[in-house]
Write an enzyme that holds these catalytic residues in place. Structure first.
Site, PDB file in Angstrom:
ATOM      1  N   GLU A   1       0.843  -1.209   0.000  1.00 36.63           N
ATOM      2  CA  GLU A   1       0.000   0.000   0.000  1.00 36.63           C
ATOM      3  C   GLU A   1       0.877   1.257   0.000  1.00 36.63           C
ATOM      4  OE1 GLU A   1      -2.831   1.185  -0.598  1.00 36.63           O
ATOM      5  OE2 GLU A   1      -4.099   1.395   1.173  1.00 36.63           O
ATOM      6  N   THR A  50      -4.178   9.043  -4.123  1.00 36.61           N
ATOM      7  CA  THR A  50      -4.223   9.158  -2.659  1.00 36.61           C
ATOM      8  C   THR A  50      -3.173  10.143  -2.146  1.00 36.61           C
ATOM      9  OG1 THR A  50      -5.107   6.943  -2.435  1.00 36.61           O
ATOM     10  CG2 THR A  50      -4.018   7.838  -0.500  1.00 36.61           C
TER      11      THR A  50
HETATM   12  N1  HSE Z   1      -6.970   6.821   4.947  1.00 39.11           N
HETATM   13  C1  HSE Z   1      -6.529   6.993   3.601  1.00 39.11           C
HETATM   14  C2  HSE Z   1      -6.816   8.414   3.177  1.00 39.11           C
HETATM   15  C3  HSE Z   1      -7.255   6.032   2.727  1.00 39.11           C
HETATM   16  O1  HSE Z   1      -7.942   8.869   3.360  1.00 39.11           O
HETATM   17  O2  HSE Z   1      -5.909   9.074   2.649  1.00 39.11           O
HETATM   18  C4  HSE Z   1      -6.876   6.114   1.287  1.00 39.11           C
HETATM   19  O3  HSE Z   1      -6.103   5.045   0.926  1.00 39.11           O
END
Ligand code: HSE
Length: 308
Positions: A130, A182
């Protein structure tokens, strides 16, 4: 026993789930990625991806194979002599944990092949996959994809994960035809937030955990709120406010953004077709965007389909 081939499915997930930025994750029953890994003695690690998703096939750059390699490394296996085949069931960059599904799938498949059962090792390897994509090692999507149900990180330094069996409810998901990286969405979040907003989220988060434990769907909906990230990110999703309002008018119990977006999801007891149509129409009329959409429910996590 030395296994030759393992096949797994690994699901989509909704990270943050309202107030739990980088902590909460909800596993979805569908869609899923399917990943298989086979031994190819004496050959380099190869990756094959069905369809054209623009994803890398270099094993060091593909999130599924990278997580598999990291798992092999943790088990003192050199990571050579494997071939991986990936069937993506979800669109990358859409906010439903595509990279986490791949990472978890890759790590679970390699673990099955090597006979590794320790979920902590699988979780760590998946989180490294990830991180390769998002630039940050957050555990929310990967924990939900691996353990299933509703999960949260209760302590970030020890990476303690708690799983709760959620109630069954409908989840209507709209994936607007845009992509949000992201890493970019994370740059939108301020370094610090007002204390009152932190207090609001803390209360909603505590309420959400209790609602999941007591399987109270209306209470889940009541606590599906956020002041820490969504106010700063919602501008990245054209039409979000209109889609949210139309879903609520059509009978949704609550609406929020999946992870870093652009996925928008609504939870509902009934009337999912009506809600889905209302959301798609609002996106079209307010932002001129089309969307993929589906209806699902909470799921049970990655599964080993076969190991031989
Ligand atoms: N918690 C993460 C975000 C999830 O909101 O950036 C996205 O992969």
């Amino acid at each position: 026993m030395r296994f030759q081939k393992a096949e797994v499915s690994s699901p989509a997930t909704i990270a943050n789930f309202g107030p739990g930025f980088d902590s909460f994750g909800l596993c979805l029953a569908s869609p899923v990625d399917r990943i298989s890994i086979s031994r190819r003695e004496g050959e380099d690690f190869t990756v094959e991806i069905e369809g054209d998703h623009g994803l890398p096939v270099d094993p060091e750059k593909n999130t599924a194979s990278f997580a598999a390699l990291k798992l092999a490394e943790k088990c003192e296996c050199d990571g050579k002599g494997f071939s991986m085949s990936i069937q993506k069931g979800m669109k990358p960059g859409s906010g439903i944990g595509s990279s986490a599904a791949s990472s978890v799938g890759g790590a679970v498949a390699m673990a099955a092949l090597l006979g590794v059962r320790d979920k902590r090792i699988i979780l760590e390897a998946a989180a490294m996959g990830e991180e390769l994509i998002s630039g940050s090692r957050h555990f929310d999507n990967v924990a939900a994809a691996l353990y299933g149900g509703f999960t949260f990180v209760s302590d970030h330094s020890s990476k303690r994960i708690i799983r709760i069996e959620p109630p069954t409810f409908n989840i209507v998901v709209l994936l607007p035809e845009i992509e949000i990286r992201t890493g970019y969405a994370r740059e939108m979040i301020p370094e610090s937030v007002p204390m009152a907003d932190a207090v609001a989220n803390l209360s909603w988060a505590a309420g959400m955990v209790h609602s999941m434990m007591s399987k109270d769907i209306e209470a889940v909906a009541h606590h599906l709120n956020d002041k820490l990230v969504i106010p700063y990110r919602q501008g990245l999703i054209p039409g979000y406010a209109a889609v949210r309002e139309s879903a609520l008018n059509a009978g949704a119990l609550a609406v929020s953004i999946g992870g870093s977006g652009p996925a928008i999801f609504a939870i509902a007891r009934e009337g999912t077709d009506r809600i889905l149509e209302a959301m798609a129409e609002a996106l079209r009329s307010s932002a001129g965007l089309e969307a993929e959409s589906f209806v699902t429910e909470p799921g049970t996590g990655a599964k080993v389909l076969s190991v031989v």
